[in-house]
Design an enzyme around this catalytic site. Structure first.
Site, short mmCIF file in Angstrom:
data_model
loop_
_atom_site.label_atom_id
_atom_site.label_comp_id
_atom_site.label_asym_id
_atom_site.label_seq_id
_atom_site.Cartn_x
_atom_site.Cartn_y
_atom_site.Cartn_z
N LYS A 100 38.55 65.63 44.34
CA LYS A 100 37.13 65.73 44.01
C LYS A 100 36.30 64.80 44.90
O LYS A 100 35.29 65.21 45.47
CB LYS A 100 36.97 65.33 42.54
CG LYS A 100 35.60 65.51 41.96
CD LYS A 100 35.59 65.09 40.49
CE LYS A 100 36.58 65.87 39.67
NZ LYS A 100 36.48 65.56 38.23
N LYS A 112 42.83 57.72 37.10
CA LYS A 112 42.44 58.14 35.75
C LYS A 112 43.12 57.24 34.73
O LYS A 112 44.20 56.70 35.01
CB LYS A 112 42.85 59.59 35.49
CG LYS A 112 42.00 60.29 34.45
CD LYS A 112 40.68 60.74 35.03
CE LYS A 112 39.80 61.42 34.04
NZ LYS A 112 38.63 62.02 34.69
P1 NAD Z 1 32.76 64.50 25.44
O1 NAD Z 1 33.74 63.80 24.58
O2 NAD Z 1 31.40 63.92 25.61
O3 NAD Z 1 32.54 66.01 24.97
C1 NAD Z 1 33.55 66.94 24.74
C2 NAD Z 1 33.06 67.93 23.71
O4 NAD Z 1 34.02 68.99 23.57
C3 NAD Z 1 32.86 67.31 22.33
O5 NAD Z 1 31.57 67.68 21.83
C4 NAD Z 1 33.98 67.93 21.50
O6 NAD Z 1 33.65 68.05 20.14
C5 NAD Z 1 34.15 69.27 22.18
N1 NAD Z 1 35.45 69.91 21.94
C6 NAD Z 1 36.65 69.34 21.78
N2 NAD Z 1 37.60 70.28 21.61
C7 NAD Z 1 36.99 71.46 21.65
C8 NAD Z 1 37.43 72.80 21.52
N3 NAD Z 1 38.70 73.12 21.31
N4 NAD Z 1 36.51 73.79 21.62
C9 NAD Z 1 35.22 73.50 21.83
N5 NAD Z 1 34.74 72.24 21.97
C10 NAD Z 1 35.62 71.23 21.87
O7 NAD Z 1 33.52 64.67 26.84
P2 NAD Z 1 32.86 64.91 28.26
O8 NAD Z 1 32.68 63.60 28.92
O9 NAD Z 1 31.73 65.87 28.13
O10 NAD Z 1 34.09 65.61 29.01
C11 NAD Z 1 34.37 66.99 28.86
C12 NAD Z 1 35.22 67.45 30.04
O11 NAD Z 1 34.51 67.18 31.25
C13 NAD Z 1 36.57 66.77 30.18
O12 NAD Z 1 37.50 67.69 30.72
C14 NAD Z 1 36.30 65.68 31.21
O13 NAD Z 1 37.48 65.30 31.91
C15 NAD Z 1 35.33 66.41 32.12
N6 NAD Z 1 34.48 65.52 32.93
C16 NAD Z 1 33.67 64.58 32.36
C17 NAD Z 1 32.87 63.77 33.18
C18 NAD Z 1 31.88 62.79 32.60
O14 NAD Z 1 31.11 62.22 33.39
N7 NAD Z 1 31.83 62.57 31.31
C19 NAD Z 1 32.97 63.89 34.57
C20 NAD Z 1 33.81 64.86 35.12
C21 NAD Z 1 34.57 65.67 34.29
#
Ligand code: NAD
Length: 478
Positions: A100, A112
């Protein structure tokens, strides 16, 4: 003839998935196998356990930090709190971080971290204790530091946890001038940066807009070009999903579906993410939200409803060979890391769909984390030195044009032209530029060779080439 990445009978694990994508793309590069092996492997895997006191009980907490590649330093990557965290997952996510960063030209290696807990089962002060102890364990092994390894938020963590990490690290390293650069995603009041919280989602939305704007590619999948009016389903209304939805609405798209862990909602005329979150706050669930025309108790059903774009923004392995055939979207924009298994991805693309791959699509977060780290090292916020200078230059220009033409601007027009950029505008501008450039770089790689079948393969080819150059320049010592 290019080898297929689809696995048949059994879906492999997450790190194997990432490695399968890597091996597939490596066919289109010309690097020696030994170098490719070095790029692919996880350089350091630190697995550790520590005791945690809960009342009169002692609980053993399992945790990880993986540094996938030091071809650039520091390494960088989020920390995840989930009871499903395991070593394979952290290794896969660390590897994705390396690719990335290379894709969006952020000069970091990939890393990570994870703690195997469900944060919902702990009080705030318990979470603070666990986070601080985790940080101390990293400090003890030299697995954190502004020039070593810089964590950030991920699933289950946010600004609050990053503050605890920053405070623990700075307390343990008194007098270290750049200590606040040990972690990003901090709140603004603790040397964070404007726009970081929304950056990943904003980046996902820009990636989608960029993809939808290429008329030739949209024709290929039977859609009209442009984001306006496109129907979107979002899985996961957390940091990434919520901010993606908000910016997509700004761009003119319609959020027709929302899937959360407790159910899914659908309305072809559009849903309001803020109102849904407010409803959940008041009732404990997204279900029962009155403005949805359809509700599903099984969240996965929500993914299968009519839409143009599906944004999985929750967790990995959500789109598999089992459900991919029922997905109606033409475009999958991977907000989450690893939401589509290789078999599912292969089937979706063969069926004429486009996947905007995670390693590019959600790179907005690490891009703005890079800006935050730069801010921490330079100890000054962006725009502070030049905002007023820029405004005075603009004012001089406007005055000169008015004098020459004999025409005057309205005060609103004048303000719009004269105003210098503040930190948020600079951050969003840098983010947008990065996402746009990187999309077209990936697309060009794809179009340069007919055998490069997907944007993901093209993204891997681009990043493998960049990382290979880096390793070759470094040489091997001793
Ligand atoms: P988060 O914890 O803020 O949000 C995740 C959401 O998904 C929550 O609202 C949760 O309730 C919901 N969820 C969990 N299981 C679920 C399911 N089975 N069906 C539907 N919804 C479900 O997490 P985030 O930071 O938004 O991260 C989400 C994804 O994005 C992850 O894969 C993470 O690795 C990726 N990501 C995050 C960031 C970041 O800056 N936060 C950056 C790059 C990638």
């Amino acid at each position: 003839m290019a080898k297929s990445i689809a696995k048949t009978a059994q879906e492999p694990h997450f790190f194997d998935d990432v490695s399968a994508f890597f091996d597939h793309a490596a066919q289109f590069t010309k690097h020696p196998q030994g170098l490719l092996n070095q790029i692919k492997v996880c350089n350091s895997v630190y697995r550790f356990s520590f005791p945690f006191r809960r009342g009169d009980q002692i609980e053993v907490i399992n945790a990880w930090r993986v540094e996938h590649s030091q071809h650039m330093s520091p390494t960088k990557g989020g920390i995840r709190y989930s009871d499903m965290v395991n070593e394979d997952e952290v290794m896969a996510l660390a590897a994705l971080m390396t690719y990335k960063c290379a894709i969006v030209n952020v000069p970091f290696g990939g890393a990570k971290g994870g703690i195997a807990i469900n944060p919902k089962n702990y009080s705030v002060s318990e979470l603070e204790n666990i986070t601080r102890r985790y940080t101390v364990e990293l400090i003890k092994k030299n697995f954190i530091g502004p020039a070593i390894d810089v964590p950030a938020p991920d699933y289950g963590t946010g600004e609050r946890e990053m503050s605890w990490i920053a405070d623990t690290y700075t307390t343990m390293n008194p007098g270290q001038l750049d200590a606040f650069g040990c972690v990003t995603g901090k709140p603004l009041s603790l040397h964070g940066i404007s726009g970081r919280k929304a950056a990943t989602g904003r980046g996902v939305a820009i990636a989608i807009r960029e993809c939808m704007d290429v008329a030739e590619d949209m024709k290929g999948i039977g859609l009209t070009p442009g984001i306006t009016g496109k129907r979107v389903i979002i899985q996961g209304l957390g940091n990434v999903g919520y901010n993606t939805a908000k910016v997509l609405i700004e761009f003119g798209a319609i959020i027709v579906g929302v899937c959360e862990y407790d159910g899914a909602l659908y309305n072809p005329d559009g849903l309001d993410p803020d109102a849904i979150l407010e409803h959940r706050k008041n009732t404990g669930s997204i279900l029962g939200y009155k403005k949805a025309t359809q509700s599903f108790k099984t969240p996965a059903e929500g993914l299968e409803q009519a839409c143009d774009i599906l944004v999985p923004a929750a967790l990995e392995n959500q789109l598999t060979e089992e459900n991919i055939g029922r997905i109606k979207a033409k475009v999958i924009a991977e907000g989450a890391n690893g939401p589509t298994t290789p078999g599912a991805a292969d089937a979706f693309v063969k069926n004429g769909g486009i996947i905007i791959p995670d390693m590019y699509c959600n790179a907005g977060g690490v891009t703005v984390s890079y800006f935050e780290w730069l801010k921490n090292l330079s100890h000054v916020s962006f725009g502070r030195m030049d905002k007023r200078y820029e405004e005075m230059s603009n004012l001089n220009l406007v005055n000169t044009v008015e004098t020459i033409t004999g025409k005057s601007l309205t005060s609103a027009q004048r303000m719009a032209i004269v105003k210098g950029a503040d930190e948020l505008e600079l951050v969003n501008s840098g983010l947008e530029d990065t996402m746009i450039r990187s999309y077209h770089e990936i697309r060009e790689i794809k179009n340069s060779n007919q055998a490069i079948d997907t944007l993901r393969t093209a993204a891997f080819v681009g990043s493998i080439n960049k990382i290979a150059v880096s390793y070759q320049n470094l040489g091997i010592w001793p």
